[in-house]
Design an enzyme around this catalytic site. Structure first.
Site, PDB file in Angstrom:
ATOM      1  N   TYR A 197      -2.249  -1.062  10.523  1.00 40.84           N
ATOM      2  CA  TYR A 197      -1.975  -1.366   9.272  1.00 40.84           C
ATOM      3  C   TYR A 197      -0.647  -0.839   8.726  1.00 40.84           C
ATOM      4  O   TYR A 197      -0.106  -1.620   7.705  1.00 40.84           O
ATOM      5  CB  TYR A 197      -3.233  -0.571   8.584  1.00 40.84           C
ATOM      6  CG  TYR A 197      -3.506  -0.839   7.013  1.00 40.84           C
ATOM      7  CD1 TYR A 197      -4.160  -1.692   6.434  1.00 40.84           C
ATOM      8  CD2 TYR A 197      -2.972  -0.153   5.833  1.00 40.84           C
ATOM      9  CE1 TYR A 197      -4.341  -2.188   5.087  1.00 40.84           C
ATOM     10  CE2 TYR A 197      -3.029  -0.366   4.795  1.00 40.84           C
ATOM     11  CZ  TYR A 197      -3.733  -1.101   4.218  1.00 40.84           C
ATOM     12  OH  TYR A 197      -3.822  -1.465   2.905  1.00 40.84           O
ATOM     13  N   SER A 209       0.907  -1.308   0.267  1.00 38.22           N
ATOM     14  CA  SER A 209       0.110  -0.009  -0.019  1.00 38.22           C
ATOM     15  C   SER A 209       0.828   1.238  -0.053  1.00 38.22           C
ATOM     16  O   SER A 209       2.061   1.020   0.377  1.00 38.22           O
ATOM     17  CB  SER A 209      -0.900   0.013   1.094  1.00 38.22           C
ATOM     18  OG  SER A 209      -1.434   1.266   1.430  1.00 38.22           O
TER      19      SER A 209
END
Length: 249
Positions: free
Chosen positions: A144, A131
């Site tokens: 995350y 990401s």
């Protein structure tokens, strides 16, 4: 050069929907036999039937069971992920552990399982769906961001160890992708930041992007598919951003 994965087997995790399903479709379209791995049996079966592949119902957070898995594949796409948006002071420790287990420890175990066969055949592709948050941090996403930063390191070590065996390892780093996971984040972000949901995409998600739109799952799948092909054989240990210019800042 057109990617041709005829005769190859690809395992895609989190493939019942979103980016994973898009990757399953794209890899199947270039000849791979796709193993659709997901925790929801119905979803895995549906995508597997669509692409002519095989369903694998698996709980990737069960690390003890995963450590015993034998995995034989030419391509591994580590995609499965979840998200929680919460300040550090309120972040549930159990939720933090779950996110890191699913998005870092599970990819380690799957990579560990698949590498021996790849080494034996002299060919392998590990693609880690990281990401922009594997390269940049954002508030309220401690688990995350931690997991994705760790995945970047794991991917690079895999690249160094596997390169001499014909195995490459790379990360794909999208910004916000139009998926069910992101749609759920809109409500979480609205609540955390105290703004209406219709303002989240513009004011929170796309603030740093020069291109003011969400990434499409099919765009991500196209890049993943190219990384799995012969023409990407010298691409190893890299992180490919698809973030509209976010990380250019």
């Amino acid at each position: 050069m057109t990617t041709d994965l005829s005769g190859r087997t690809a395992v895609v995790t989190g493939a019942a929907s979103g980016i994973g399903a898009a990757c399953a479709r794209a890899l199947a379209a270039v000849g791979a036999e796709v193993v659709v791995a997901a925790v929801v049996a119905v979803g895995a079966a549906a995508v597997a039937a669509e692409v002519g592949g095989r369903a694998w119902t698996v709980d990737l957070s069960d690390l003890d069971a995963l450590a015993e898995v034998t995995l034989d594949a030419d391509v591994l796409v580590n995609n499965a992920g979840i998200q929680t948006v919460s300040p550090l002071t309120d972040f549930e420790p159990a939720r933090f552990r779950l996110i890191v287990d699913l998005m870092l420890n599970a990819p380690f175990l799957l990579t560990r399982a698949v590498l021996p066969g790849m080494y034996e055949r002299g060919f392998g592709r590990v693609v880690n769906l990281s990401s922009v948050h594997g390269l940049r941090a954002s508030p309220y996403k401690s688990a995350y961001v931690s997991a994705k930063h760790g995945l970047e390191g794991l991917s690079k070590v895999t690249a160094l160890e596997g390169g001499g065996h014909g195995v490459t390892s790379n990360c794909v780093n999208p910004g916000y992708v139009r998926t069910p996971l992101v749609e759920k984040q809109i409500a979480d972000q609205a609540r955390t930041h105290g703004i209406p949901e219709d303002q989240v995409v513009e004011k929170i998600m796309l603030t740093e992007s020069a291109v003011k739109r969400l990434v499409e799952a099919d765009d991500v799948a196209d890049l993943v598919t190219w990384l799995c092909g012969a023409s990407a054989g010298m691409v190893n240990g890299a992180s490919y951003t698809m973030d509209g210019g976010w990380t250019a800042r």
